[in-house]
Write an enzyme that holds these catalytic residues in place. Structure first.
Site, PDB file in Angstrom:
ATOM      1  N   GLU A   1     -13.773   9.056   7.111  1.00 54.29           N
ATOM      2  CA  GLU A   1     -13.841   9.854   5.881  1.00 54.29           C
ATOM      3  C   GLU A   1     -13.942   8.991   4.634  1.00 54.29           C
ATOM      4  O   GLU A   1     -14.246   9.493   3.547  1.00 54.29           O
ATOM      5  CB  GLU A   1     -12.624  10.780   5.788  1.00 54.29           C
ATOM      6  CG  GLU A   1     -11.312  10.132   5.391  1.00 54.29           C
ATOM      7  CD  GLU A   1     -10.577   9.424   6.521  1.00 54.29           C
ATOM      8  OE1 GLU A   1      -9.418   9.036   6.333  1.00 54.29           O
ATOM      9  OE2 GLU A   1     -11.175   9.267   7.611  1.00 54.29           O
TER      10      GLU A   1
ATOM     11  N   HIS B   1     -11.311   4.494   9.033  1.00 56.08           N
ATOM     12  CA  HIS B   1     -11.328   5.803   8.378  1.00 56.08           C
ATOM     13  C   HIS B   1     -12.775   6.259   8.175  1.00 56.08           C
ATOM     14  O   HIS B   1     -13.420   5.850   7.211  1.00 56.08           O
ATOM     15  CB  HIS B   1     -10.639   5.719   7.012  1.00 56.08           C
ATOM     16  CG  HIS B   1      -9.155   5.560   7.086  1.00 56.08           C
ATOM     17  ND1 HIS B   1      -8.295   6.632   7.161  1.00 56.08           N
ATOM     18  CD2 HIS B   1      -8.386   4.446   7.107  1.00 56.08           C
ATOM     19  CE1 HIS B   1      -7.053   6.189   7.215  1.00 56.08           C
ATOM     20  NE2 HIS B   1      -7.071   4.873   7.189  1.00 56.08           N
TER      21      HIS B   1
ATOM     22  N   CYS C   1      -7.129   6.655  12.555  1.00 53.65           N
ATOM     23  CA  CYS C   1      -6.184   5.617  12.147  1.00 53.65           C
ATOM     24  C   CYS C   1      -4.844   5.795  12.873  1.00 53.65           C
ATOM     25  O   CYS C   1      -4.773   5.611  14.084  1.00 53.65           O
ATOM     26  CB  CYS C   1      -6.031   5.603  10.632  1.00 53.65           C
ATOM     27  SG  CYS C   1      -5.271   4.069  10.009  1.00 53.65           S
TER      28      CYS C   1
END
Length: 209
Positions: free
Chosen positions: A189, A187, A80
């Protein structure tokens, strides 16, 4: 050993948890000695471009990262804001110098395209079109969905570094791969199975497990 860089701008816990799930034990690093001890580096980030660069500068990390990533060629993953900071310039709340590792600029996404209005920040799941042969997306189909939260995007001078794109009124860059420097605007994650898949590909590509 994978080091996640702590500079006050990233969601470290989610990134760490994703790596641990994949069987990797990363470390949180914040100074020259800790960064030098790592085999690979991850720069996460949430927030404004100028603020991110200011913090890296204040903590003396800009030259350190250049030595490790550009000089020693350690595998690097930007997430990001960590991808945006790779640019030459960022235009969020003024004009700011970036790391300059990927020539290009970070600009605001468009809100009006072809008579349609698009809400900014861009938040949520979006399909990403994958470049054939990309290391990030090994084993994926032609497209996959990932989770985004952002208002600005990297526009690289050289489109050859682009490994994934997404549509939000028009085409934008979702990920890049340039030698040992890989990065995503989304993202991973927070992108469930698909996000874990690209993290796994990054880990395996650089034999970090």
């Amino acid at each position: 050993m994978i080091g996640i860089i702590e500079y006050g701008m990233g969601n470290l816990r989610s990134v760490r948890n994703a790596l641990v799930f994949l069987g990797v034990q990363p470390v949180i690093v914040s100074n020259r000695a800790e960064i030098d001890s790592c085999d690979a580096l991850i720069l996460p980030g949430v927030g404004a471009f100028g603020d991110g660069m200011d913090v890296l500068r204040e903590r003396g990390l800009i030259d350190v990262l250049a030595e490790e990533v550009l000089g020693k060629k350690k595998p690097f993953l930007g997430l990001c804001l960590g991808m945006q900071l790779l640019a030459s310039k960022g235009f969020e709340f003024g004009e700011h110098d970036g790391l300059g590792w990927i020539p290009g600029a970070v600009t605001r996404m468009e809100t009006a395209i072809g008579g349609e209005r698009y809400r900014i920040p861009h938040i949520g799941w979006n399909d990403v079109r994958l470049r054939p042969g990309s290391g990030f997306y090994k084993g994926f189909a032609a497209s996959a969905s990932f989770y985004f939260v952002h208002s600005y995007v990297l526009v690289p001078d050289d489109r050859a570094v682009v490994s994934g794109t997404f549509e939000y009124g028009r085409e934008y860059v979702a990920s890049i791969e340039h030698g040992n420097i890989w990065a995503t605007q989304f993202h991973p994650e927070k992108s469930h199975r698909n996000g874990l898949g690209i993290l796994k590909n990054w880990i395996e590509r650089w034999s970090l497990c």
